[in-house]
Scaffold this active site. Sequence first.
Site, mmCIF file in Angstrom:
data_model
loop_
_atom_site.group_PDB
_atom_site.id
_atom_site.type_symbol
_atom_site.label_atom_id
_atom_site.label_comp_id
_atom_site.label_asym_id
_atom_site.label_seq_id
_atom_site.Cartn_x
_atom_site.Cartn_y
_atom_site.Cartn_z
ATOM 1 N N PHE A 105 36.903 51.688 37.336
ATOM 2 C CA PHE A 105 37.427 50.415 36.834
ATOM 3 C C PHE A 105 36.283 49.415 36.677
ATOM 4 O O PHE A 105 35.169 49.652 37.152
ATOM 5 C CB PHE A 105 38.488 49.863 37.810
ATOM 6 C CG PHE A 105 37.932 49.525 39.166
ATOM 7 C CD1 PHE A 105 37.765 50.505 40.136
ATOM 8 C CD2 PHE A 105 37.543 48.227 39.465
ATOM 9 C CE1 PHE A 105 37.222 50.194 41.386
ATOM 10 C CE2 PHE A 105 37.004 47.904 40.721
ATOM 11 C CZ PHE A 105 36.842 48.896 41.672
ATOM 12 N N PHE A 149 34.654 46.544 38.195
ATOM 13 C CA PHE A 149 33.428 47.311 38.061
ATOM 14 C C PHE A 149 33.203 48.087 39.339
ATOM 15 O O PHE A 149 32.606 47.575 40.293
ATOM 16 C CB PHE A 149 32.242 46.369 37.807
ATOM 17 C CG PHE A 149 32.432 45.558 36.555
ATOM 18 C CD1 PHE A 149 32.159 46.125 35.312
ATOM 19 C CD2 PHE A 149 32.930 44.262 36.606
ATOM 20 C CE1 PHE A 149 32.340 45.382 34.148
ATOM 21 C CE2 PHE A 149 33.112 43.529 35.441
ATOM 22 C CZ PHE A 149 32.826 44.086 34.209
HETATM 23 CU CU1 CUA Z 1 31.780 50.848 33.852
HETATM 24 CU CU2 CUA Z 1 29.759 50.510 32.665
#
Ligand code: CUA
Length: 160
Positions: free
Chosen positions: A78, A80
């Site tokens: 995802f 981050f």
């Molecule tokens: Cu997740 Cu680049």
Amino acid sequence: MDDNHNTIERYERGWLTFGLVMVVVFILLVGYTLVNQGGTVPIGVSRIDATKVRTQGEFANPRVEQVGNEYVVHMQAFAFGYLPSEVRVKKGTKVTFYITSPDVVHGFNVQNTNINVEVIPGEVAQVSTVFNRAGQYQVLCNEYCGIGHANMISKIVVEE
Ligand code: CUA
């Protein structure tokens, strides 16, 4: 005279065959490259509703499971990060990753292995491997996915 002619014909046929073989080799190489993209081929890709990844089904509970003599990992990539944020497995044991994304396209690139998977929202990528060396393997996202892309890292710990 006739012999000479036959020799030339045979010679030409030889080159023609060589040419055809090279064309086939070329097509196979291109096909192989397209399929492989320089990494382990993700197989068994299936569809999933990206909007429900976080709340329903296997991926709502990201985890590492031992199934018989193997590991099965359900993972979210995802913005981050990755869930589970750390994967722990034993050396020499088959590990199958099922990975999907609830938001945008991410990468799942495991350093020092040939695992390099594109994680597409709405699809489940599947990839298997056996880690034959103990240690830490860094996981990186190699698809630009936004402001936190460079920090989208995780690790796999392989124990003896
Ligand atoms: Cu997740 Cu680049």
